[in-house]
Write an enzyme that holds these catalytic residues in place. Sequence first.
Site, PDB file in Angstrom:
ATOM      1  N   HIS A 138       0.778  -1.137   0.226  1.00  0.00           N
ATOM      2  CA  HIS A 138       0.072   0.026   0.227  1.00  0.00           C
ATOM      3  C   HIS A 138       0.907   1.228  -0.222  1.00  0.00           C
ATOM      4  O   HIS A 138       1.984   1.373   0.711  1.00  0.00           O
ATOM      5  CB  HIS A 138      -0.888   0.135   1.244  1.00  0.00           C
ATOM      6  CG  HIS A 138      -1.983   1.112   1.278  1.00  0.00           C
ATOM      7  ND1 HIS A 138      -2.938   1.231   0.816  1.00  0.00           N
ATOM      8  CD2 HIS A 138      -1.666   2.304   2.081  1.00  0.00           C
ATOM      9  CE1 HIS A 138      -3.424   2.184   1.090  1.00  0.00           C
ATOM     10  NE2 HIS A 138      -2.726   3.136   1.791  1.00  0.00           N
ATOM     11  N   ASP A 157     -15.618   2.913   7.023  1.00  0.00           N
ATOM     12  CA  ASP A 157     -14.276   3.744   6.531  1.00  0.00           C
ATOM     13  C   ASP A 157     -14.545   4.844   5.410  1.00  0.00           C
ATOM     14  O   ASP A 157     -14.298   5.754   5.443  1.00  0.00           O
ATOM     15  CB  ASP A 157     -12.927   3.020   6.289  1.00  0.00           C
ATOM     16  CG  ASP A 157     -11.917   3.668   5.908  1.00  0.00           C
ATOM     17  OD1 ASP A 157     -11.457   4.717   6.448  1.00  0.00           O
ATOM     18  OD2 ASP A 157     -11.504   3.777   4.651  1.00  0.00           O
ATOM     19  N   ARG A 189     -14.394  13.042   6.445  1.00  0.00           N
ATOM     20  CA  ARG A 189     -13.044  13.665   7.083  1.00  0.00           C
ATOM     21  C   ARG A 189     -12.569  14.549   6.023  1.00  0.00           C
ATOM     22  O   ARG A 189     -11.832  15.397   6.144  1.00  0.00           O
ATOM     23  CB  ARG A 189     -12.135  12.714   7.478  1.00  0.00           C
ATOM     24  CG  ARG A 189     -12.209  11.911   8.783  1.00  0.00           C
ATOM     25  CD  ARG A 189     -11.447  10.450   8.799  1.00  0.00           C
ATOM     26  NE  ARG A 189     -10.121  10.967   8.925  1.00  0.00           N
ATOM     27  CZ  ARG A 189      -9.172  10.154   8.099  1.00  0.00           C
ATOM     28  NH1 ARG A 189      -9.660   8.909   7.798  1.00  0.00           N
ATOM     29  NH2 ARG A 189      -7.890  10.438   8.274  1.00  0.00           N
ATOM     30  N   SER A 207      -7.800   3.849   9.374  1.00  0.00           N
ATOM     31  CA  SER A 207      -8.752   3.805   8.008  1.00  0.00           C
ATOM     32  C   SER A 207      -7.809   2.913   7.075  1.00  0.00           C
ATOM     33  O   SER A 207      -8.547   2.086   6.613  1.00  0.00           O
ATOM     34  CB  SER A 207      -8.478   5.213   7.471  1.00  0.00           C
ATOM     35  OG  SER A 207      -8.681   5.327   6.154  1.00  0.00           O
ATOM     36  N   LYS A 249      -8.794  -1.289   5.904  1.00  0.00           N
ATOM     37  CA  LYS A 249      -8.793  -1.692   4.351  1.00  0.00           C
ATOM     38  C   LYS A 249      -8.000  -2.893   4.194  1.00  0.00           C
ATOM     39  O   LYS A 249      -8.239  -3.872   3.755  1.00  0.00           O
ATOM     40  CB  LYS A 249      -8.621  -0.839   3.565  1.00  0.00           C
ATOM     41  CG  LYS A 249      -9.935   0.305   3.439  1.00  0.00           C
ATOM     42  CD  LYS A 249      -9.736   1.379   2.443  1.00  0.00           C
ATOM     43  CE  LYS A 249      -8.846   2.395   3.270  1.00  0.00           C
ATOM     44  NZ  LYS A 249      -9.080   3.757   3.171  1.00  0.00           N
TER      45      LYS A 249
END
Length: 425
Positions: free
Chosen positions: A82, A161, A168, A183, A187
Site C-alpha cells: 500500500h 471507513d 473527514r 482507516s 482496509k
Amino acid sequence: MRAIDITNKKNNNEKLTYEEIEYMVNSYVKDKINDETMSDFVWSIYYNGLSLDETYYLTDVMIKSGETIDLSKINKPVCDKHSTGGVGDKITLIVSPIAASAGVCVPKMSGRGLGLTGGTADKLESIPGYKLKMSKDAFINELQTVGCAVISQSEKIAVADKKIYALRNEIGAVDSIPLIASSIMSKKIASGSDVIIIDLKVGKGAFMKNIKDATKLAKTMVKIGNYYGKKVICTLSDMNAPLGRNIGNALEVKEAIDFFKGKYDKRLYDLSVYISALMISSSKKISFKSAKELVINLLESGHARNKFNTWIKFQGGNLGKLRDKAKTVKVTADINGYVNKIDSLKLSKIVFDLGAGRKKKKDKIDYAVGVVLNKTLGDKVQKGDVLATIYYNKKVDNMEDDLRNCYLIERKKKKIKKIVIKTIK
Ligand code: URA
C-alpha cells in the site's frame, strides 16, 4: 448510549470503550446520527487523539462494517503493498509483477484519485480494455494463475471507513494519526493478506510532512497489524520530489513500460527494488540481500517484464493503444546550474489543473495529460535546455511559467537525499 456523551468523554480526553466506538461508527453507517454529530466526534478524536487500544477498537469496528476477503485457498505467500499516495507514484505497477515473478502472490485493490494524488485505478484505466472489476472467484483465479491482480477497491470492504473518510475529507480532518492508521489498516486487514508492506510518503507532496509524525503513524500501523497476527512493515520514503519522470495517468503507465525495458529513473528504480525486495524477503522468509539480488535478476532477465505484460493482458488491457492523445509544449530553462529541488506539490497542482485528477468523485479525468520531467534532481542544466514537457488538451493559464517555477536551479549542486528514509517493522 448517547452520541453527545461519547463525544464529550473524548473532549475531556478520557478513554473510550469498544462499545462506545462501535456505537458511534455503526450509528453513522446506519444513518442514525447525522454528519454534524459525527463531525463533532471526529474532531474530538482529531484534537485529543486515541490510545493504541482505542485505535484498534476503531479499526476492528470498521473491518466488521463490511466484507472480508478469504485468501486461504491460495497456496503461496500472499503480500499486499500500500502506498499512502505520492506525486508520480506508479510503484504498484512495477512491484506487483516483480514480486509475482518471484512466486509471491500480490492481491491489490486500488482506489481512484481524489484531490491531488492520482489513484492506481485511474492509471490502469488509461489502458483500453483493462477490467478493474471482477468477481471474487475470478480475482482468486487470476492470483493463482498469474500471481498478481489489481482491481478497484471493493465498495463492500470497510464500509464505515468509506463514509467516515469522505466526511473527514469534506471537513478537513484527514491528517490525524489514529484516524489515518485505522482507516488504512481496516482496509488492509479486511483484504486478507498475511504480509502488508506500506510505503509511507513523507514530505511536501504527501500528507505526512515530517519524519517524526510519519514514524509515529508507522509504529501505530505495525502494532495494529500485530493485533491481527499480520506482519506489517512500513517504509518511509521521500516525497519532497516527484517519483520518476512522468506524472499523469497514461504517462505513468508509459514510464512503467519503459522501466521494464530497462529505462530507469534512479529514484524510481531504488524505491521499486527496495519495496519489491521487502515484499519478497518478508513473504518468502529469505534475507533482504538475497531478495534484492533476485529482484535485479528478474528485471535483467526480462522475467518481470513478461509478468507485467501477462498480467495486463489477463485483465483485458491493450498496452499498444494507451489513451494518450495530447498536444505537447516544452518548457526551457532560463538560467544555468543544477536542479536542486522540484516542488512536487506545485507540480501536482499543475497536472491536476490540466485535467488528470478529480475534485469530486464523479468528475471525468483526462488520461493523456500530465508532465514529463526531462531534467530531474541533480541534473546539470544550460539556459535553453528543455526542463520538462507538458502534455495537454486544454491550455491552463501560465502553465509554462508555473512549471518552470517548480524547478530550483542553483549554481552549486546539492547532495541528493536517498529515497528510502527508514523502515519500521
Ligand atoms: N489513506 C486512507 O486510506 N485513509 C486515510 O485516512 C488517509 C489516507
